[in-house]
Design an enzyme around this catalytic site. Sequence first.
Site, short mmCIF file in Angstrom:
data_model
loop_
_atom_site.label_atom_id
_atom_site.label_comp_id
_atom_site.label_asym_id
_atom_site.label_seq_id
_atom_site.Cartn_x
_atom_site.Cartn_y
_atom_site.Cartn_z
N ASP A 315 0.87 -1.17 0.00
CA ASP A 315 0.00 0.00 0.00
C ASP A 315 0.91 1.23 0.00
OD1 ASP A 315 -2.49 1.48 0.33
OD2 ASP A 315 -1.74 1.91 2.33
N THR A 317 0.38 4.62 0.76
CA THR A 317 0.33 5.51 1.92
C THR A 317 0.71 4.75 3.18
OG1 THR A 317 -1.44 6.74 0.85
CG2 THR A 317 -1.09 7.14 3.20
N ASP A 558 -1.47 -0.08 6.43
CA ASP A 558 -1.70 0.48 7.76
C ASP A 558 -3.11 1.04 7.92
OD1 ASP A 558 -1.54 2.70 6.16
OD2 ASP A 558 -0.18 3.81 7.47
#
Length: 802
Positions: A315, A317, A558
Amino acid sequence: MTDIDAGAELDPGHPAPTPSRASGLTRAEVAERVARGEVNDVPVRSSRSVTEIVRANVFTRFNAIIGVLWVIMLCVAPIQDSLFGFVILANTGIGIIQEWRAKQTLDSLAVIGEARPTVRREGVAVAVPTSEIVLGDLIEIGPGDKIVVDGSCAEADGLEIDESLLTGEADPVLKQPGDEVMSGSFVVAGGGAFTATKVGREAYAAQLAEEASRFTLVHSELRSGISTILKYVQWMMIPTALGLIISQLVVKDNDLKDSIARTVGGIVPMVPEGLVLLTSVAFAIGVIRLGRQQCLVQELPAIEGLARVDTVCLDKTGTLTEGGMDVTELRLLGDRAGDEAYEAYVRKVLGALGESDPRPNASLQAIIDAYPDSEEWRCTEALPFSSARKYSGAAFSEGNGTGNAWLLGAPDVLLPEGDPALAATEELNLQGLRVLLLARAPEGLEGAGVVASAEPTALVVLEQRLRPDAGDTLRYFAEQDVRAKVISGDNAVSVGAVAAKLGLEGRAVDARTLPEDPAELADALDDGTVFGRVTPQQKRDMVGALQAHEHTVAMTGDGVNDVLALKDADIGVSMGSGSEATRAVAQIVLLNNSFATLPSVVAEGRRVIGNITRVATLFLVKTVYSVILALLVVCFQVEYPFLPRHLTLLSTLTIGVPAFFLALAPNKERARPNFVRRVMRYAIPGGGVAGIATFAMYLIARHHYAGSGALAAETSSATLTLFLISMWVLAIIARPYTWWRVGLVAAMAFGFLLVLVVPWLQEFFALKLVGAAMPWTAVGVAGVAAGVLEFLWRWVGRRFPA
């Protein structure tokens, strides 16, 4: 805010709590519930207890076998023939100590990474450990928070909860006050609070959560493979040992004590007693090493699993970029561009939008930092951000009698195809910048036509902070032949530009154009590298499609939008600063939030698997030649050639000590499947050659020697032969050579030489070479066997590739 629904249904086994207020419980009410035992006492994620560690290391099937044989030998033979029992004691002690050290490391890290829900008590929001929540507590929740106990929704502000991990239903559920919320689900959008109605083991999925999150040493391919091998060894041992006992005690009619000693000497080496120990020690030391780097391994097989990974899904970000962002530009659209007064108004809108969300994400936090809120504006309605719809919104009363609703989100979602603003967005995305669109919503925030009627007002340009270590980590994966796939909810062009800055080349694909068919999706994933505008469900589908193509997939993330994919991936990796839900489902949590820690985890896994494969071959060569020797002894009706002391010496020098060092050595080779097959394809021919050659030398010596000391001389010749062959097996296993591996092999050879030349060691181990003919014959037989081993090792590698 409204009062909490005092009529929420509680578990009938508990007295109803005092009607709770919006301010939550008082200290007295909390103390009262604690006294009644109405506390969320489900154990937190934890390692095995000390008692469980001792029991697992001491009470094993093979320890029982060795223990019985040890007691027998203590009664009938000199202490030299009982040394194998002391070795088992030492092995067991080492295993307990190392796993206890690993437990301490895990428990200390688990405390650091433990979720601390926000509980409102006496009107004050405080973070408390999950275990301190009591019945009737008012628990505040927001995006990414995991529902830790069952409850009744008391407050809701666009609250959407994903219950897919419990019910299998993929779509988030919109919650209203009075609705039930279940432990194990998590918030994907909005916020609110709920009253705890069931806590502890009575909460829904509490037992499941306890079992799923408990640290474990089992359920890995490596350990299950070793268990399979040990099962086969056990079944081989039973008939072989019975035949050996009958042969030594009945047929040969030898001295009883000597017969028992030689029978035990034939049975003991069949047990690969140190293999399980070394596996546990290698895993435990891996946990300790990773713990020093603030890496919490929540499920131990994750170390092994990540070493087998060939595809890692990232991911953007929070993984490739740091959590924080900075607003670099505010660009007005249409004929209002350049209007300073209108720009000031837009800044107020952005400030109010930031203030409307009590739990802003990184993008909104950057806007809050850049544009302070206007106090005279009042939020009348809010639409929290959802990764599924890609925008948020709010409606305001602007203090002068007017009111407007606004949307803030992805330009390519809110703008129609061909809009001029999309061209400007594309240019900014090519620079790796993140762009949000501010649009007025004349039809309000609800309804099907919200997006279609949106009036574009301004572009908010955000600069993302690249993680300084991300580029090196991506290069590491490339060097290790692990493919990286960037899967993000952001614009594909922007994500591709960020990936390119970090050295990750490849085609950027808009996930909205991807096929839904799993097979076609898997083909598209093989072709692309960067995927943008991916929904949470698509992330999950992508992981499944890659797995369908027999890829071993790791997923990092996250955010709450990563939870489903993390759960389905072979290995889920979460950042320590990530949402509570991602930390709960991940097998590995990087508490230091450093993506650069992943190579260390991969290296530990490869070290463990590669080295255990090496040493397993050593142990099982011994098992195979022990079984063959016993069978040949039964067939030829002769005395077993060794006493336990001889095999203890050989095992220590050619297996025990070298295996310990080899098991902990660096090893960067990527883990491969079929552990049992890879080990046995070498162990069977290696053990076969060693057993047959040793027995042949024993028979030659029996024809050469005569007299009262003949058996001792025959045993010494056979021992020399078996040692030299075993040393050659060790030399093969130790490849490729380094200075310390060469030194290790040489040191073991020197140890055996000492036994042969030092008189008291000769006497202690009953080893004395008689004459010159048989010792040199033993060297010759061992040399021939070494040549056969070299040929077989190469032939097996070509004929039965792993």
